[in-house]
Design a protein around this motif. Sequence first.
Motif, PDB file in Angstrom:
ATOM      1  N   GLN A   1     -15.978  -5.187  22.258  1.00  0.00           N
ATOM      2  CA  GLN A   1     -16.950  -4.437  21.249  1.00  0.00           C
ATOM      3  C   GLN A   1     -16.279  -2.648  20.924  1.00  0.00           C
ATOM      4  OE1 GLN A   1     -20.951  -4.388  22.666  1.00  0.00           O
ATOM      5  NE2 GLN A   1     -21.638  -2.533  21.302  1.00  0.00           N
TER       6      GLN A   1
ATOM      7  N   LEU B   1     -13.206   1.471  15.077  1.00  0.00           N
ATOM      8  CA  LEU B   1     -13.073   1.167  13.751  1.00  0.00           C
ATOM      9  C   LEU B   1     -14.127   1.359  12.794  1.00  0.00           C
ATOM     10  CD1 LEU B   1     -10.909  -2.261  14.130  1.00  0.00           C
ATOM     11  CD2 LEU B   1     -10.087   0.303  13.289  1.00  0.00           C
ATOM     12  N   VAL B   2     -15.482   0.820  13.246  1.00  0.00           N
ATOM     13  CA  VAL B   2     -16.602   0.997  12.446  1.00  0.00           C
ATOM     14  C   VAL B   2     -17.010   2.449  12.590  1.00  0.00           C
ATOM     15  CG1 VAL B   2     -19.213   0.327  12.547  1.00  0.00           C
ATOM     16  CG2 VAL B   2     -17.581  -1.418  12.954  1.00  0.00           C
TER      17      VAL B   2
ATOM     18  N   ALA C   1     -21.542  -4.706  18.105  1.00  0.00           N
ATOM     19  CA  ALA C   1     -20.904  -3.612  17.522  1.00  0.00           C
ATOM     20  C   ALA C   1     -21.592  -3.120  16.165  1.00  0.00           C
ATOM     21  CB  ALA C   1     -19.326  -3.695  17.336  1.00  0.00           C
ATOM     22  N   VAL C   2     -21.482  -4.159  15.389  1.00  0.00           N
ATOM     23  CA  VAL C   2     -22.106  -4.082  13.912  1.00  0.00           C
ATOM     24  C   VAL C   2     -23.732  -3.572  13.991  1.00  0.00           C
ATOM     25  CG1 VAL C   2     -22.688  -5.354  11.907  1.00  0.00           C
ATOM     26  CG2 VAL C   2     -20.552  -5.690  13.099  1.00  0.00           C
TER      27      VAL C   2
ATOM     28  N   CYS D   1     -13.717  -2.512  18.238  1.00  0.00           N
ATOM     29  CA  CYS D   1     -14.605  -2.527  16.866  1.00  0.00           C
ATOM     30  C   CYS D   1     -15.373  -1.333  16.781  1.00  0.00           C
ATOM     31  CB  CYS D   1     -15.589  -4.041  17.236  1.00  0.00           C
ATOM     32  SG  CYS D   1     -14.519  -5.374  17.323  1.00  0.00           S
ATOM     33  N   SER D   2     -15.863  -1.017  17.756  1.00  0.00           N
ATOM     34  CA  SER D   2     -16.903   0.237  17.540  1.00  0.00           C
ATOM     35  C   SER D   2     -15.986   1.276  17.193  1.00  0.00           C
ATOM     36  CB  SER D   2     -17.583   0.560  18.678  1.00  0.00           C
ATOM     37  OG  SER D   2     -18.559  -0.330  19.199  1.00  0.00           O
TER      38      SER D   2
ATOM     39  N   LEU E   1     -19.021  -8.412  19.330  1.00  0.00           N
ATOM     40  CA  LEU E   1     -18.627  -7.996  17.831  1.00  0.00           C
ATOM     41  C   LEU E   1     -19.867  -7.993  17.089  1.00  0.00           C
ATOM     42  CD1 LEU E   1     -15.742 -10.735  17.108  1.00  0.00           C
ATOM     43  CD2 LEU E   1     -15.540  -8.094  17.440  1.00  0.00           C
TER      44      LEU E   1
END
Length: 298
Positions: free
Chosen positions: A251, A257-258, A28-29, A254-255, A25
Amino acid sequence: MTNHAVPAPAAGILLPIGLAVSAALGFAVTDALSKFLTGALPPLEVAWGRAVMSGIVASALLGRAGWQQLRSTPNMRFHLLRGLLSAVVPTLAVYSVGLLPLALFTSIVFLSPVLMTMLSVPILGERVGPRRWAAVVIGFVATVIIIQPAGEAFGWAVALPVACAILGAFYPILTRLAAPGSSHAAQLALGPGLGAVLMTLVVPFVWVTPELPEAGILLLCGLLHAGCHLLVIRAFAAAPTSVLAPFQYVQLPCSVLVGYFAFSELPRATTVAGGGLLVAAGVYIAYREHKLSRAGRM
């Protein structure tokens, strides 16, 4: 070949799995912040900023006595290789996220867990059962689905995350080989910390002085990067590589969505399909390993 595998802790496999998921996570950020920064700063400078913070955190954790103990750290050849990969792989990753959609980059890089599971057998002497091998095959097929149509749209740029995945597959393997007798702070110093030193030698040639907001984001990016590496070190020192590798698939969603909310990137159908297969393989292995750990049959 000598079996370097470290048995899972008596408390079970869930703690290292949780650490690996948290690291996924965080990465990903970190990738999203890096992509944003490449619009104003050279990718090598962004990669350096991420790595140098890991070196600073390692220095704080080690203290004066810790730096003296580094000289006697065992398995130094593995640590040095980790340091080299810590310079090369993040630089390739930052160049990649600057050229490709975040979801596409992350999907291609997930070739790495497939390779890690395969490498854990000849290098670490770990046992991989037929169910995990089936998940490896599914993951490889999914990666091919993602890469093939992507190559038509992005050309040579697709080769960057492929190279990143191949080289990155060796990093957790080396972390497990280097772990016995080494503190977590020493592993951070001799991995990302050493990578920062290597990048410092070349970053002056591309340096662009960041504005205050960019410097703040780069600082945050570096702190996340350092924290994620500590989580990876803890996780892979406590559980087999072949068990933890699939959990990095967290990840991917999450990637997606980001990438959508931060950059208005819509993933292709092939990226979604291939990513879905990867996630399905990871979820199945999560269930399987949890069941085995409770039965005491790792």
